[in-house]
Scaffold this motif. Structure first.
Motif, PDB file in Angstrom:
ATOM      1  N   ARG A 122       0.996  -1.170  -0.034  1.00 44.12           N
ATOM      2  CA  ARG A 122      -0.159  -0.116  -0.084  1.00 44.12           C
ATOM      3  C   ARG A 122       0.724   1.477   0.057  1.00 44.12           C
ATOM      4  O   ARG A 122       0.402   2.270  -0.858  1.00 44.12           O
ATOM      5  N   GLU A 123       2.050   1.454   0.970  1.00 46.65           N
ATOM      6  CA  GLU A 123       2.977   2.456   0.679  1.00 46.65           C
ATOM      7  C   GLU A 123       3.566   2.650  -0.468  1.00 46.65           C
ATOM      8  O   GLU A 123       3.782   3.821  -0.994  1.00 46.65           O
ATOM      9  N   GLU A 126       1.351   4.053  -3.451  1.00 45.01           N
ATOM     10  CA  GLU A 126       1.023   5.575  -2.882  1.00 45.01           C
ATOM     11  C   GLU A 126       2.574   6.404  -3.317  1.00 45.01           C
ATOM     12  O   GLU A 126       2.349   7.392  -3.955  1.00 45.01           O
ATOM     13  N   THR A 127       3.650   5.911  -3.254  1.00 46.12           N
ATOM     14  CA  THR A 127       4.717   6.356  -3.631  1.00 46.12           C
ATOM     15  C   THR A 127       4.907   6.413  -5.008  1.00 46.12           C
ATOM     16  O   THR A 127       5.424   7.527  -5.524  1.00 46.12           O
ATOM     17  N   ARG A 129       2.286   6.577  -7.106  1.00 44.61           N
ATOM     18  CA  ARG A 129       1.510   7.479  -7.655  1.00 44.61           C
ATOM     19  C   ARG A 129       1.916   9.219  -7.317  1.00 44.61           C
ATOM     20  O   ARG A 129       1.670   9.882  -8.464  1.00 44.61           O
ATOM     21  N   LYS A 130       2.654   9.395  -6.282  1.00 44.36           N
ATOM     22  CA  LYS A 130       2.967  10.663  -5.979  1.00 44.36           C
ATOM     23  C   LYS A 130       4.133  10.982  -6.976  1.00 44.36           C
ATOM     24  O   LYS A 130       4.359  12.267  -7.622  1.00 44.36           O
ATOM     25  N   TYR A 139      -3.209   3.015 -10.968  1.00 43.08           N
ATOM     26  CA  TYR A 139      -3.167   3.094  -9.734  1.00 43.08           C
ATOM     27  C   TYR A 139      -4.384   2.434  -9.102  1.00 43.08           C
ATOM     28  O   TYR A 139      -4.240   1.779  -8.046  1.00 43.08           O
ATOM     29  N   LEU A 143      -4.627  -0.742  -6.631  1.00 42.34           N
ATOM     30  CA  LEU A 143      -5.372  -0.613  -5.079  1.00 42.34           C
ATOM     31  C   LEU A 143      -6.535  -1.361  -5.059  1.00 42.34           C
ATOM     32  O   LEU A 143      -6.589  -1.995  -3.890  1.00 42.34           O
ATOM     33  N   GLY A 233      -5.946   5.133   2.579  1.00 43.95           N
ATOM     34  CA  GLY A 233      -4.427   5.327   2.910  1.00 43.95           C
ATOM     35  C   GLY A 233      -4.100   6.275   4.006  1.00 43.95           C
ATOM     36  O   GLY A 233      -5.195   6.539   4.607  1.00 43.95           O
ATOM     37  N   ALA A 235      -0.796   8.045   4.094  1.00 46.88           N
ATOM     38  CA  ALA A 235       0.326   8.943   3.706  1.00 46.88           C
ATOM     39  C   ALA A 235       0.436  10.129   4.180  1.00 46.88           C
ATOM     40  O   ALA A 235       1.266  10.509   4.714  1.00 46.88           O
TER      41      ALA A 235
END
Length: 343
Positions: A122-123, A126-127, A129-130, A139, A143, A233, A235
């Motif tokens: 999960r983390e 997110e990294t 995506r950013k 994404y 997910l 999430g 984050a």
């Protein structure tokens, strides 16, 4: 995903009812999308789908299974990379696994190994995506696969309102991420993270409004709080949790349709808000609203005073099996479909 009210098994009944009613392929608002199974099936039939739901987890499924039209060629490879990451002790490990020690308060939703794998995947997603390593469709596809993969190894009886006190066989299996290939649609689809009535106003004219609301007392944000946490999430900020099983604190995601006294008023408001030509209503024999009250409401809303009524028995949702001291007496529920012309 194991989900109360999921219409996957009833899809042939729904599609058959549309055909029998003479409703041709067009545009539809799936007002209570849930796991997006109905929207996905209608999209595959050629419908232009607008869907809506209050839950972020549902929005993820809508984006992955209804909005997304094609898969990244590297989707499976990215899923494998996420699943192969070394475990991390983060939010799921800390609060929903014995790895959290006193912080997890003994919760046994996931084994420490699987919780660490879920946290890592999960983390890392997110990294990506950013950093814009993945597009939005990819994404949400990944997910959704993380949420579904976590559900397959969750140490529950099917919902997250409680966890089992001993590790079940499925919970001992290794967490895997298996993304599903998106269904190619004839027309673009849209997902909406909002109340059904507000979504109906925003979407405007459609050929069909599909209504399958949670009109009994269970709150889905409580029954599925861990999928909801994975969808949101952590984050930017850690979700606030409370209580013995770590429910999400606050009112976000709670549905007014789960209050029996409000259902009839909400139903009327939705039918008034929509600009749909027809409405198809799913209703089972375990709902709050009495069948006579629903039929009267739909008759009043009908443009011609007629309401088509279709029935099919089905095996009701069971979180677990019969066992000593606990036996189910009502395995079979009755699903009703009501078709009404609104204008």
């Amino acid at each position: 995903m194991r989900y109360i009210g999921n219409k996957t098994r009833l899809l042939p009944f729904i599609l058959r009812t549309l055909k029998r009613s003479g409703i041709g392929v067009g545009s539809v608002h799936d007002a209570f999308a849930g796991t997006a199974s109905v929207g996905r099936a209608l999209k595959a039939q050629g419908w232009r789908v607008d869907s809506s739901d209050l839950l972020m987890s549902s929005y993820v499924f809508q984006r992955a299974y209804v909005v997304a039209d094609c898969a990244d060629p590297l989707l499976d490879e990215m899923a494998a990379d996420l699943a192969a990451l070394p475990p991390r002790e983060s939010f799921i490990s800390r609060y929903f696994s014995p790895a959290g020690g006193s912080e997890s308060e003994g919760r046994m939703y996931f084994t420490p190994a699987n919780a660490g794998r879920i946290d890592a995947a999960r983390e890392e997603l997110e990294t990506w995506r950013k950093a814009k390593t993945v597009g939005e469709d990819t994404y949400y596809s990944l997910l959704a696969a993380i949420i579904e993969g976590a559900d397959r190894v969750a140490n529950t009886a099917g919902v997250y309102a409680s966890y089992m006190k001993k590790w079940q066989p499925n919970a001992r299996r290794a967490f895997e991420i298996v993304p599903e290939v998106p269904v190619k649609g004839a027309q673009p689809a849209r997902a909406n993270l909002m109340d059904a009535i507000e979504a109906a106003k925003s979407i405007g004219q459609v050929d069909l409004l599909y209504i399958d609301p949670p009109y009994n007392s269970r709150q889905y944000v409580a029954y599925y709080h861990i999928p909801e946490i994975l969808a949101r999430g952590w984050a930017d900020s850690a979700p606030a949790i409370r209580g013995r099983v770590g429910l999400l604190a606050g009112e976000e995601g709670r549905s007014q349709w789960s209050h029996g006294r409000r259902v009839q008023k909400l139903f009327s408001a939705l039918l008034s808000a929509t600009a749909a030509t027809h409405a198809l209503v799913s209703f089972n024999s375990e709902g709050h609203l009495a069948p006579d009250a629903l039929l009267s409401l739909l008759t009043q809303a009908s443009a011609d005073g007629e309401v088509g009524h279709f029935r099919q028995p089905y095996r009701r949702y069971r979180a677990d099996s019969d066992r000593e001291g606990r036996h189910y007496h009502r395995d079979i529920a009755l699903e009703h479909l009501y078709m009404v012309k609104l204008r």
